[in-house]
Write an enzyme that holds these catalytic residues in place. Structure first.
Site, PDB file in Angstrom:
ATOM      1  CG  LEU A   1      23.569  13.686 -37.810  1.00  0.00           C
ATOM      2  CD1 LEU A   1      23.175  12.260 -38.194  1.00  0.00           C
ATOM      3  CD2 LEU A   1      22.728  14.701 -38.570  1.00  0.00           C
ATOM      4  CE  LYS A   2      24.525  21.029 -32.768  1.00  0.00           C
ATOM      5  NZ  LYS A   2      24.650  21.062 -34.248  1.00  0.00           N
ATOM      6  CG  PHE A   3      24.371  10.835 -32.241  1.00  0.00           C
ATOM      7  CD1 PHE A   3      23.329  10.943 -33.144  1.00  0.00           C
ATOM      8  CD2 PHE A   3      25.562  10.265 -32.675  1.00  0.00           C
ATOM      9  CE1 PHE A   3      23.452  10.496 -34.442  1.00  0.00           C
ATOM     10  CE2 PHE A   3      25.704   9.809 -33.974  1.00  0.00           C
ATOM     11  CZ  PHE A   3      24.645   9.932 -34.860  1.00  0.00           C
TER      12      PHE A   3
ATOM     13  CG  ASP B   1      18.278   8.311 -27.309  1.00  0.00           C
ATOM     14  OD1 ASP B   1      17.852   7.741 -26.281  1.00  0.00           O
ATOM     15  OD2 ASP B   1      17.597   8.445 -28.335  1.00  0.00           O
TER      16      ASP B   1
ATOM     17  CG  ASN C   1      22.430  -0.134 -26.034  1.00  0.00           C
ATOM     18  OD1 ASN C   1      23.457  -0.795 -26.173  1.00  0.00           O
ATOM     19  ND2 ASN C   1      21.299  -0.434 -26.667  1.00  0.00           N
ATOM     20  CB  THR C   2      20.203   4.771 -28.202  1.00  0.00           C
ATOM     21  OG1 THR C   2      19.195   3.897 -27.696  1.00  0.00           O
ATOM     22  CG2 THR C   2      19.745   5.375 -29.514  1.00  0.00           C
TER      23      THR C   2
ATOM     24  NE  ARG D   1      27.753  34.394 -39.322  1.00  0.00           N
ATOM     25  CZ  ARG D   1      27.700  33.097 -39.082  1.00  0.00           C
ATOM     26  NH1 ARG D   1      28.829  32.424 -38.938  1.00  0.00           N
ATOM     27  NH2 ARG D   1      26.548  32.464 -38.986  1.00  0.00           N
TER      28      ARG D   1
ATOM     29  N   GLY E   1      29.357  28.937 -42.358  1.00  0.00           N
ATOM     30  CA  GLY E   1      28.262  28.624 -43.270  1.00  0.00           C
ATOM     31  C   GLY E   1      27.896  29.783 -44.153  1.00  0.00           C
TER      32      GLY E   1
END
Length: 243
Positions: A62-64, A66, A69-70, A187, A216
């Site tokens: 999800l590549k935080f 921010d 603290n968040t 690939r 993928g």
């Protein structure tokens, strides 16, 4: 770790049904499944929990990025869920990375079992030298920026990074043999390049020193997903043997 255990299959699909279909098809031929923003924003944590309940480890990508603290609190939440790995952006800085590691440990302590690996995103594999300079505005080469981010992450206590195949060897030289390198942009010769700018074959990536490979569309869009996964694992094993 065998070659199969180093293959992460990316579930870059829109629905829970599509994701579970892929899991059922290739689960015995890979080590983990990657749940990214596309699937997570469509199906929520429920699909991650379902995959975990089936006995398969999850890489939550999800590549935080921010305030510290968040990100720290988000890291605690995903650690509680039982994922094996999750990602944060190295560009968030040292304190944000430290809080991610701290949050993961706190979540691990509450679960009383092994916590997740925190992985830092360096430079996205879709970013070329021109994009890095002209649009992002970072001086230096892609390789120099990737290594700088990797060193920053390691100094903050992060266990590894996500980086393209071309930067595996420089990261190994800078951060040592125990540092985890998760490599997308892989690939096989029989698949297209899609939207990746910096790519390499599975065998070459493993030979260069990658810890895990993320694949993928060469698997999920193949006529036989299981056969595609097996072919990629065979190529990975060849690369491991040449290290």
């Amino acid at each position: 770790m065998e070659a199969k255990d180093r293959l992460i299959v990316a579930l870059d699909v829109d629905t829970r049904d599509e994701a579970i279909s892929i899991v059922n098809a290739v689960g015995e031929h890979c080590g983990l499944f990657k749940v990214g923003m596309q699937l997570h924003n469509s199906a929520g944590f429920a699909v991650t929990e379902e995959i975990l309940s089936m006995g398969f480890p999850v890489f939550l990508d999800l590549k935080f990025h921010d305030i510290p603290n968040t990100v720290g609190k988000a890291a605690t939440v995903v650690s509680r869920r039982g994922v094996k790995m999750f990602t944060v952006h190295a560009a968030g800085g040292r304190e944000m990375l430290r809080q991610a590691v701290k949050g993961a440990r706190e979540g691990q302590g509450e679960r009383r079992s092994g916590g997740p690996l925190v992985l830092a995103i360096t430079v996205l594999t879709s970013v070329s030298q021109a994009v890095l300079h002209d649009e992002v505005g970072l001086p230096g080469s892609v390789e120099e920026n990737v290594v700088r981010f990797a060193r920053l992450a390691q100094a903050a206590g992060v266990q590894g990074v996500v980086a393209s195949p071309q930067e595996i060897r420089p990261i190994r030289a800078a951060c040592g043999d125990d540092f985890v390198i998760v490599t997308p942009g892989v690939r096989p010769l029989w698949a297209g390049t899609d939207d990746q700018a910096r790519i390499m074959t599975p065998a070459k990536a493993m030979e260069a020193g990658a810890t895990y490979l993320v694949v993928g569309r060469p698997i999920t869009a193949a006529p036989s997903r299981a056969e595609a996964a097996k072919r990629i694992v065979e190529e990975m094993a060849e690369g491991l043997a040449r290290r």
